[in-house]
Design a protein around this motif. Sequence first.
Motif, mmCIF file in Angstrom:
data_model
loop_
_atom_site.group_PDB
_atom_site.id
_atom_site.type_symbol
_atom_site.label_atom_id
_atom_site.label_comp_id
_atom_site.label_asym_id
_atom_site.label_seq_id
_atom_site.Cartn_x
_atom_site.Cartn_y
_atom_site.Cartn_z
ATOM 1 N N ILE A 69 27.628 39.675 40.096
ATOM 2 C CA ILE A 69 26.795 38.515 39.803
ATOM 3 C C ILE A 69 26.982 37.496 40.922
ATOM 4 N N ALA A 70 25.875 36.977 41.401
ATOM 5 C CA ALA A 70 25.920 36.044 42.528
ATOM 6 C C ALA A 70 26.850 34.877 42.226
ATOM 7 N N GLY A 71 27.758 34.603 43.148
ATOM 8 C CA GLY A 71 28.691 33.506 43.005
ATOM 9 C C GLY A 71 29.970 33.865 42.293
ATOM 10 N N ALA A 72 30.062 35.084 41.750
ATOM 11 C CA ALA A 72 31.258 35.478 41.007
ATOM 12 C C ALA A 72 32.431 35.735 41.948
ATOM 13 N N VAL A 73 33.632 35.519 41.420
ATOM 14 C CA VAL A 73 34.857 35.868 42.133
ATOM 15 C C VAL A 73 35.488 37.053 41.417
ATOM 16 N N PHE A 74 36.205 37.877 42.155
ATOM 17 C CA PHE A 74 36.881 39.019 41.541
ATOM 18 C C PHE A 74 38.283 38.610 41.132
ATOM 19 N N VAL A 75 38.654 38.938 39.905
ATOM 20 C CA VAL A 75 40.003 38.681 39.400
ATOM 21 C C VAL A 75 40.648 40.025 39.113
ATOM 22 N N ASP A 76 41.687 40.337 39.836
ATOM 23 C CA ASP A 76 42.368 41.623 39.728
ATOM 24 C C ASP A 76 43.285 41.631 38.507
ATOM 25 N N LEU A 77 42.983 42.470 37.552
ATOM 26 C CA LEU A 77 43.764 42.520 36.311
ATOM 27 C C LEU A 77 45.222 42.846 36.584
ATOM 28 N N ASP A 78 45.480 43.869 37.381
ATOM 29 C CA ASP A 78 46.858 44.289 37.632
ATOM 30 C C ASP A 78 47.654 43.234 38.386
ATOM 31 N N GLU A 79 46.978 42.476 39.254
ATOM 32 C CA GLU A 79 47.692 41.513 40.084
ATOM 33 C C GLU A 79 47.954 40.193 39.372
ATOM 34 N N TRP A 80 46.944 39.703 38.615
ATOM 35 C CA TRP A 80 47.036 38.348 38.079
ATOM 36 C C TRP A 80 47.068 38.255 36.556
ATOM 37 N N LEU A 81 46.588 39.279 35.869
ATOM 38 C CA LEU A 81 46.488 39.203 34.403
ATOM 39 C C LEU A 81 47.557 40.027 33.704
ATOM 40 N N ALA A 82 48.495 40.552 34.468
ATOM 41 C CA ALA A 82 49.585 41.348 33.900
ATOM 42 C C ALA A 82 50.814 41.225 34.781
ATOM 43 N N GLY A 83 51.969 41.358 34.150
ATOM 44 C CA GLY A 83 53.208 41.417 34.902
ATOM 45 C C GLY A 83 53.503 42.848 35.315
#
Length: 296
Positions: free
Chosen positions: A51-65
């Motif tokens: 989606i235009a303007g979206a940023v990618f958020v990496d689940l393994d890197e930032w949403l989990a330990g």
Amino acid sequence: MPTTLPPFVSSADLESLIAEAGRRERRLVIADVRWYLDGRSGRDAYHADHIAGAVFVDLDEWLAGPPSPTEGRHPLPDPERFARGMTEAGVGDDSTVVAYDDAGGVIAARLAWMLRVLGRDAAVLDGGITAWQGELGAGAAVAGRRAAPRADATFTAAAWPASALASIDETQARAADGSALVLDARTADRFAGETEPVDARAGHIPGARNLSVRDHIGGDGRLRDLDELRARFAQFGLAPGGAAPGSDVIAYCGSGVTACHELLVLEHAGLGRGRLFAGSWSQYAADAQRPLATGA
């Protein structure tokens, strides 16, 4: 803490939020949270089409330990680590976040749930990128590099609220004695122990009930009608205004990701906020001393 966004928003709602952000300079972050159990790269999917303007958020890197046998495959990250990831994604303390994926929202729900329990405004885009493209047509999504986040974003680290979580011991005990409704959000075959593609043992926590998040989603990739969703919870005695509050619901899945979708749907259905067993089956199954059950 309360949030102003509902747990799920439509493509039309997102259009309105984008327009409002443009008029009022409101900080809106659209987050692509695609992730795949089979090892495919969510980041590659983002670069191919997002989606235009979206940023990618990496689940393994930032949403989990870091994964471990004692904590599970996707334990909640350290608050400072999560805050760093949000800041790098352009999410500040005052941001409104709409998260999406291409799996009916069951992955994106992880980010939305994490933000909501911290009192931040966040929701899942119902139907994800597929619905967005289908409703807005060609040009609704773009390929290419990551969008540049706002450089002035600052996300303040905060501890995960104890009121939003259930430990492995509490989950096991309350499933066994029936003092809480423990919902297993995995597919029926994994719940029954017929198959187990990733974790140490097959089966489920004794006393848990199966309510697969995949079945909350219709053939069009969107949430089923609200009455249908409420009927799914009603089979366990849950109804709006009923005797069983959401605080007596504990959800788990394979690793604590899709169970967040279960909790958001529970809230969407007017049944309050349940709690997450964050380590989920990956933590439970790794302890050979804990009993398990099989069958439907």
